[in-house]
Structure formats: structure tokens, C-alpha cells
Design an enzyme around this catalytic site. Sequence first.
Site, PDB file in Angstrom:
ATOM      1  N   ARG A  51      22.458 -12.181   0.117  1.00 52.72           N
ATOM      2  CA  ARG A  51      23.931 -11.480   0.224  1.00 52.72           C
ATOM      3  C   ARG A  51      24.413 -11.496   1.656  1.00 52.72           C
ATOM      4  NH1 ARG A  51      22.703  -7.121  -4.477  1.00 52.72           N
ATOM      5  NH2 ARG A  51      22.111  -8.976  -5.709  1.00 52.72           N
ATOM      6  N   LYS A 153       8.443 -12.606 -12.195  1.00 47.28           N
ATOM      7  CA  LYS A 153       8.588 -11.603 -13.224  1.00 47.28           C
ATOM      8  C   LYS A 153       9.152 -10.237 -12.368  1.00 47.28           C
ATOM      9  CE  LYS A 153       4.523  -8.965 -13.148  1.00 47.28           C
ATOM     10  NZ  LYS A 153       4.431  -7.833 -12.066  1.00 47.28           N
ATOM     11  N   HIS A 183       2.033 -15.104 -11.256  1.00 50.90           N
ATOM     12  CA  HIS A 183       1.423 -15.950 -10.134  1.00 50.90           C
ATOM     13  C   HIS A 183      -0.119 -15.856 -10.333  1.00 50.90           C
ATOM     14  CE1 HIS A 183       0.765 -11.690  -8.809  1.00 50.90           C
ATOM     15  NE2 HIS A 183      -0.389 -12.155  -8.099  1.00 50.90           N
ATOM     16  N   LYS A 187      -3.781 -18.886  -9.356  1.00 55.05           N
ATOM     17  CA  LYS A 187      -5.064 -18.569  -8.611  1.00 55.05           C
ATOM     18  C   LYS A 187      -5.990 -19.790  -9.247  1.00 55.05           C
ATOM     19  CE  LYS A 187      -4.196 -13.751  -8.361  1.00 55.05           C
ATOM     20  NZ  LYS A 187      -4.153 -13.247  -6.971  1.00 55.05           N
ATOM     21  N   GLU A 221      -7.257  -2.519  -7.875  1.00 59.96           N
ATOM     22  CA  GLU A 221      -6.675  -2.473  -6.644  1.00 59.96           C
ATOM     23  C   GLU A 221      -6.727  -1.521  -5.581  1.00 59.96           C
ATOM     24  OE1 GLU A 221      -2.447  -5.072  -6.789  1.00 59.96           O
ATOM     25  OE2 GLU A 221      -2.431  -3.546  -8.299  1.00 59.96           O
ATOM     26  N   ASP A 240       3.605  -3.428 -15.609  1.00 64.75           N
ATOM     27  CA  ASP A 240       3.504  -4.205 -14.324  1.00 64.75           C
ATOM     28  C   ASP A 240       2.402  -5.164 -14.488  1.00 64.75           C
ATOM     29  OD1 ASP A 240       3.990  -4.855 -11.680  1.00 64.75           O
ATOM     30  OD2 ASP A 240       2.482  -3.612 -10.912  1.00 64.75           O
ATOM     31  N   HIS A 245      -0.122 -10.477 -16.210  1.00 67.77           N
ATOM     32  CA  HIS A 245      -1.676 -10.953 -15.675  1.00 67.77           C
ATOM     33  C   HIS A 245      -2.637 -10.590 -16.361  1.00 67.77           C
ATOM     34  CE1 HIS A 245       1.233 -11.249 -12.498  1.00 67.77           C
ATOM     35  NE2 HIS A 245       1.038  -9.993 -11.834  1.00 67.77           N
ATOM     36  N   LYS A 345      -4.266   1.206  -9.554  1.00 70.36           N
ATOM     37  CA  LYS A 345      -3.995   1.268  -7.849  1.00 70.36           C
ATOM     38  C   LYS A 345      -4.814   2.202  -7.293  1.00 70.36           C
ATOM     39  CE  LYS A 345       0.318  -1.185  -8.070  1.00 70.36           C
ATOM     40  NZ  LYS A 345      -0.080  -2.766  -7.594  1.00 70.36           N
TER      41      LYS A 345
HETATM   42  C1  BG6 Z   1       2.229  -7.978  -9.069  1.00 75.59           C
HETATM   43  C2  BG6 Z   1       2.511  -6.507  -9.184  1.00 75.59           C
HETATM   44  O1  BG6 Z   1       2.869  -8.747  -9.910  1.00 75.59           O
HETATM   45  O2  BG6 Z   1       0.878  -8.242  -8.832  1.00 75.59           O
HETATM   46  C3  BG6 Z   1       1.962  -5.792  -8.339  1.00 75.59           C
HETATM   47  O3  BG6 Z   1       3.882  -6.313  -9.326  1.00 75.59           O
HETATM   48  C4  BG6 Z   1       0.419  -6.202  -8.263  1.00 75.59           C
HETATM   49  O4  BG6 Z   1       1.941  -4.307  -8.794  1.00 75.59           O
HETATM   50  C5  BG6 Z   1       0.110  -7.690  -7.867  1.00 75.59           C
HETATM   51  O5  BG6 Z   1      -0.457  -5.346  -7.064  1.00 75.59           O
HETATM   52  C6  BG6 Z   1      -1.268  -7.996  -7.920  1.00 75.59           C
HETATM   53  O6  BG6 Z   1      -1.532  -9.134  -7.399  1.00 75.59           O
HETATM   54  P1  BG6 Z   1      -2.818  -9.763  -6.849  1.00 75.59           P
HETATM   55  O7  BG6 Z   1      -2.476 -11.373  -6.725  1.00 75.59           O
HETATM   56  O8  BG6 Z   1      -2.872  -9.077  -5.528  1.00 75.59           O
HETATM   57  O9  BG6 Z   1      -3.898  -9.515  -7.602  1.00 75.59           O
END
Ligand code: BG6
Length: 496
Positions: A51, A153, A183, A187, A221, A240, A245, A345
Site C-alpha cells: 500500500r 496461514k 511452513h 523444514k 517456544e 495458531d 503445524h 509460548k
Molecule cells: C507460526 C505461528 O505459524 O509458527 C507462530 O503463527 C509460531 O506463533 C511459529 O511462533 C512457529 O514456527 P517455528 O518455525 O519457529 O517453529
Amino acid sequence: MAARLEPAPVFTLVIFGATGDLTKRLLVPALVNLARGKFLPKDFAIIGIGRSALDDETFRKELADGLTAFAKHPRGSSDWTWLSRRITYLGGDFSDQKTYTDLAARLSARGGGNVLFYLATPPSVFSIVTAQLGKASLLREDGKRWRRVIVEKPFGTDLRSAQELNKKLLADLSEPQIYRIDHYLGKETVQNINVLRFGNGLFEPLWNRNHIDHVQITVAETVGVETRGSFYDATGALRDMVPNHLFQLLELIAMEPPSRFSADAVRAEKSELLDAVHTFGHRDAMRNVVCGQYVAGKVDGKAVAAYRQSKNVAPDSATETYVALKIMIDNWRWAGVPFYLRTGKALGRRRSEIVIRFKQAPFAMFRETPVEQLVSNDLVLRLQPEESITLSFGAKQPGPSIVVDQVEMRFDYKNHFDLVASTGYETLIYDCMTGDNTLFKSAQEIETGWRIVQPVLDAWSRRRSAVPFSYAAGSSGPKEADELLARDGRQWRPFA
Ligand code: BG6
């Protein structure tokens, strides 16, 4: 990806959300890595759309700054110079038709041809962009050119919104044109699960309810909510991380062997597995899912404020920053084997791992020895931070009496392979450029994932008592998550 030396066919990459975080932190570093590996075609171009009104030079400089800050990439490298020459910027509103007329003019100046549209935007604009692209006839394919769209996502916030989004995308695109990214599938170690399971004769015969006691999947995390308060407070750990994942890991660990390493075969087996996951009733959703929220504590020796004190988080927020679930799979391979999943987290350690706990050996032979209990056999696939596979088993301590100690066989990826710099996005982008959607999610897989967690979301919204249990930042999560396993006579593998 080092074994695939073919550069992708000529195409243009159009990034919507080009001034955003994702572009700077992950996409551009991944593209530089692809350029280094000579995976990008010579006649390649990137058009970034955002934008803000920026000229090409300022845009390139912003990306270069991001590259140094986030990927520690040296300034002025030849790979960046090669790539930056191919980058231009287009300012415009995503819902304004003019943006798409301008884009169409830029694309036809490059001869039309193949285009990959990357939606690195907030989810609320995904279908606005695809509808506009459709209207401008930019999604039409013919035998000579492909048009593909990568969707980031989060894909929906519940089952209904995911179904609606699929419907909207499919109004302008066909299913094979849509690349729904997770993602985790980029990995290396996640992909290695397939090789470990199906490329070795040793494991697969034991990979079932006759030999496996239970499975634990942990994505822990140390980071807290940081600057993402407004997104996270409306989302929570379950939405999330779980239907995306964690379920990816679950699917790869538990699916049946696909007949081929092809997109259709792999995706069919993954969907089939999710389909066999036992759906929670209201009672199970309350009993088998534990949610937590962190209060003040210390992570890596540093003080961390309570989640509710984070920026853009409601001071009385009931959003969970931790979730643990017990999942059962109703099929012949897994009936009766619990899968315990947890993610959170601000925990004490950053650790993503899958633990396959095998059934205990019978004790009878050891009755008249000093051994009180036999050790467990765990196959541990560590995904993050350092990648490894370990197998633990009992060995006799040297000496005159029978004493059994737990020992480990360990394989560290970094000791065996030269690890190349990677953001995890390289393989995914490359696959999309070459039209391989094995590592992307189908509409069905996305919806089945939401179908499994939907009863939990419903149960939580109906019951105030679902307000999360507290855990201190830096701990291993709420004690109620330990009770989830203790109830079954089991415990989480410790973090340390
Ligand atoms: C993201 C989440 O999709 O994946 C985040 O929105 C999270 O909250 C992240 O921290 C974790 O990814 P990775 O690759 O660091 O394990």
C-alpha cells in the site's frame, strides 16, 4: 534440495504484502538462498505490491536492510545484487481495480507467461486479491503458461470460515493452482520423517498399536507473544498451531505409506489419517484438552511479563498461550494408542520433538534381580533447535549384579551433513515454481483439521470454566497438562 539442480522455468513472482514482515524476514532471504543455489531462472522478476508509495530503490533498500537484520546476510553479496536487479515495486490498494490494471501492464511487458502470486497479506484480503486477479483475467492458464497462488496461514479461524475461504478461492482458481502453505512442511527434519519411516526396513513393522504405547508431539517456544498481541489475542495457541503445524506432524507420523512420493498419493494418505481422528464430544473436549496462559516468570534468566500485560492484549484476556490435547485415532494401525500433543509460548526451552514410546518389555525375567523397573524405549525425533534422532534403551551396568541403565544411540544431522543456510521456505517456493504441491495442503485437509478442533472451540466458548490455567513463563506449562498424562499412568518427556 541440493540434489535437484534444475532451475525453475521462467516466471514472475508477484508478492502482495511486499512491505510486510514475512517478505523481509523469510521470503527474500529464501529467494537469496535459491539464487545462490542457481535454482531461479535467469529471466526472473519480482514485482512487490504494497500500500505504501515507494520507489523501486527505496523498496530494494528496505529489503536489503531486512536481509542483514533478519538473515545476517552480508551486505552487497553477489547473490543479493543478482536478485535485487530483478526487483521492482508497485504501490496500490489491494481492493482497487487500478492496482490490477497496472499489474497486468507490467506482466504483459514481460510477455505474460508464468506467474506465481504470493499472498503475504493479512488473511482478510486473501479472497479480495484472488477475486480481483480473476476479474483482471490474470489467473487464466493455457497450455503455455501457468498461474499459481500461494496462500499463507492462518487459513480461516474455524471450520466455517475455512470452508468459506476455500469456496471463495475456488471461485477464481482451480484446486491445483492453490498452494496453501504450512511452513512446517518446508523444514528438513519434518520431511525426513517420511524417509525415516518408509526408507528403512527397521521402523515400519513396529509402527503400530502392537508395539507403540503412545506418541508425544511437542512444539515448545521460549518466545512470548512479543509484538503480535492483536493477532494472537484473537487467535490463541489452539488455532495458531494445532490444526496446522501440529497436525502436519501428526499426519506424517501416523499416516499409512503412500504408494508413491507424489502430491496426490501423499495428500490422500494425510487426509485419510485426519479423517480417522476421533472427533471430540463436548465431554472429551473439556477433559482431553488443557489450555494455559502464562503469568510473569523468567525465560533464559530474563524476566518476562504476564501475557495479559502484553501490548494489544486485553488485561482480562482468556486467550490460551498453551494447549495440550489427547487425540485418539480410530483405525487398525492406531486404535487404543494415545497421541499427546502440546504447544505453548514463553516456556522454559525451545524444543520441537516427537517421541515414540514403545511398549515395555515383560518384567518377569528380572523379578529376582535388583531391577525395580525396566526403562522405556523412546525413539525421539528432535526437529528444533538442533536436529537429531535418538533411540533410548536399557543396557546392563558393568558389575556383578544386574542393574539396568537407560542409554542412547544418537544421530545429529549437523555432524553428518553440511547444513546449508535455510529459512524453511526455499523448498516450498521451489516446489511451487516447479508445480509440485506435495508439501502443500489441500482444501479437504484444511477443513478436516478444523473439523477436529471445532468441538473444542465450541466447548470453550460455551463454558466459562475453560478460562486457561496459569503457568509461569519459563516453566514447562500448566500442571493440569501433566495430569492429562498422569491420568493414563504416563508422563511428558522432560524438556531439559
Ligand atoms: C507460526 C505461528 O505459524 O509458527 C507462530 O503463527 C509460531 O506463533 C511459529 O511462533 C512457529 O514456527 P517455528 O518455525 O519457529 O517453529
